[in-house]
Design an enzyme around this catalytic site. Structure first.
Site, PDB file in Angstrom:
ATOM      1  N   SER A   1      -9.666  -3.711  -4.626  1.00  0.00           N
ATOM      2  CA  SER A   1      -8.593  -4.390  -3.904  1.00  0.00           C
ATOM      3  C   SER A   1      -7.280  -4.256  -4.661  1.00  0.00           C
ATOM      4  O   SER A   1      -7.250  -4.150  -5.889  1.00  0.00           O
ATOM      5  CB  SER A   1      -8.931  -5.867  -3.694  1.00  0.00           C
ATOM      6  OG  SER A   1      -9.112  -6.513  -4.942  1.00  0.00           O
ATOM      7  N   ALA A   2      -6.180  -4.253  -3.927  1.00  0.00           N
ATOM      8  CA  ALA A   2      -4.861  -4.062  -4.532  1.00  0.00           C
ATOM      9  C   ALA A   2      -4.410  -5.317  -5.268  1.00  0.00           C
ATOM     10  O   ALA A   2      -4.532  -6.432  -4.760  1.00  0.00           O
ATOM     11  CB  ALA A   2      -3.848  -3.698  -3.462  1.00  0.00           C
TER      12      ALA A   2
END
Length: 409
Positions: free
Chosen positions: A68-69
């Site tokens: 995930s960013a």
């Protein structure tokens, strides 16, 4: 790592980016257009190609172990949209929460000019280190970069004429209220009832009142999320998301999708490219059980749940019943249109589906009507707010006000 290209210069790519931003209806302020044209975005994301740096997409610069960013350079159209909302004036004192690559802080410094001040804050030391290097290397040594929990702001340089968040927020902590000057503007990607909007607030005494609300999506702020979730089926294919202040219990929804379903169609239609996200926004101001449903492709294929947008669609929950937003394709003489509606499950699922369809019809008669979001401190009494539908968070209370229009479209 140096940026590489396939033969097109960064200057030409930047001009193309600005043209796309303008075509999308953003950078309406000439100063924003000029800043986007002048600041070399590719130099703030050196690991990306120049083409990727100027494409209309986010450039992820740090990821968590699960992929995930954690930090990125936001999509250029979103950057421009928020800067339009912020309306920076020369000489303004600006606070940014979410330093990212330093690119947005550079744009802010260009907008506020030599008479202004820009302070950017981020909780991640690695992110602030990178932002500091990029700002120094591109001629913006005067921008302050602080490693700190963004919910605390930066009191030592307050008050601020403008505060902007480039990370998604679930709440409005007291520090942002106290550090924003009277009449100042706060632009925040605010999340409630499962959806996120970039809200431009103006401080009016002890309340914040919006004058612009735009659909958006951002990397969430660390440590602030109060959203709950759980599966509606034993295989974990359909998930419900709701806020902590809502009276929603998965125990009461056990095997809800296995019960008979009822469809309610609104008579409101949209073309393939027409947005309908305003339905969700309207629901947040009128239905206290508004939440989000997400269905895996396998659930959609099996007909277990068929929300309009499988990954994120509005739903309505009341006690042991559920309804969610959906659509069906229409044969309209070769025109590709869809009718919006709802599917209900449970003892009062048919009633909930009709109520959701009522919201669709109300939206259909006022599709471009601007909502007003008003935020109050958490200790504001009900009688001072005067609304039947209040979204309660830890630090704030929200009211979504929309025009009531009779009839369908």
């Amino acid at each position: 790592m140096n940026n590489t290209t396939t033969g097109t210069s960064p200057e030409a790519l930047r001009a193309s980016m600005v043209a796309h931003v303008k075509q999308a209806g953003h950078a309406r302020n000439q100063a924003v257009e000029e800043a986007l044209s002048e600041i070399p975005r590719h130099r703030f994301v050196p690991a990306a190609t120049a083409e990727d740096a100027y494409a209309n997409k986010a450039v992820i610069t740090k990821r968590a172990e699960d992929g995930s960013a954690l930090s990125c350079a936001s999509v250029p159209t979103v950057v421009a949209m928020q800067l339009d909302q912020l309306d920076v004036q020369p000489g303004n004192r600006v606070l940014e929460i979410g330093a990212g690559t330093g690119y947005n802080a550079a744009l802010l410094a260009r907008l506020t000019g030599p008479g202004g001040e820009v302070t950017t804050v981020d909780i991640d030391d690695e992110v602030t280190f990178g932002a500091r290097e990029a700002l120094d290397g591109n001629g913006f040594p005067d921008v302050r970069v602080i490693a700190r929990d963004g919910s605390l702001g930066a009191q030592e340089h307050a008050p601020y004429d403008r505060i902007i968040l480039t990370v998604g927020a679930f709440d409005l902590p007291p520090a942002w209220w106290s550090q924003l000057a009277p009449g100042g503007r706060l632009v925040v990607p605010l999340r409630w009832r499962g959806q996120t909007r970039s809200v431009a607030f103006v401080r009016e005494g002890d309340r914040l009142r919006s004058d612009s609300v735009q659909l958006c999506g951002f990397v969430p702020m660390i440590g602030q999320d109060s959203e709950l979730s759980g599966h509606l089926d034993s295989d974990g294919l359909v998930t419900l998301y709701w806020d902590g202040d809502q009276d929603i219990s998965l125990d009461r929804l056990d095997r809800i999708l296995a019960t008979p379903k009822t469809a309610a169609w609104s008579g409101v239609t949209v073309g393939n490219s027409e947005p309908f996200d305003g339905v969700w926004l309207r629901m947040t101001g009128t239905e206290p059980g508004t939440c989000r449903i997400a269905a895996d492709p396998a659930a959609v294929e099996a007909g277990l749940a068929t929300p309009a947008i499988p990954s994120r669609s509005p739903a309505l929950v009341e006690k042991d019943s559920l309804a969610y937003f959906t659509f069906r394709r229409l044969d309209d003489g070769g025109k590709q249109r869809s009718e919006l509606g709802a599917i209900g499950h449970g003892p009062t699922g048919d009633e909930l589906a009709e109520r959701l369809s009522d919201q669709i019809r109300a939206w259909g008669s006022a599709r471009t009507a601007d909502p007003v979001i008003t935020a109050y401190p958490a200790d504001t009494p009900d009688e001072q707010i005067g609304s039947a539908h209040i979204v309660d968070k830890r630090h704030s209370r929200l009211v979504v006000s929309l025009p009531v229009v009779q009839g369908a479209s």
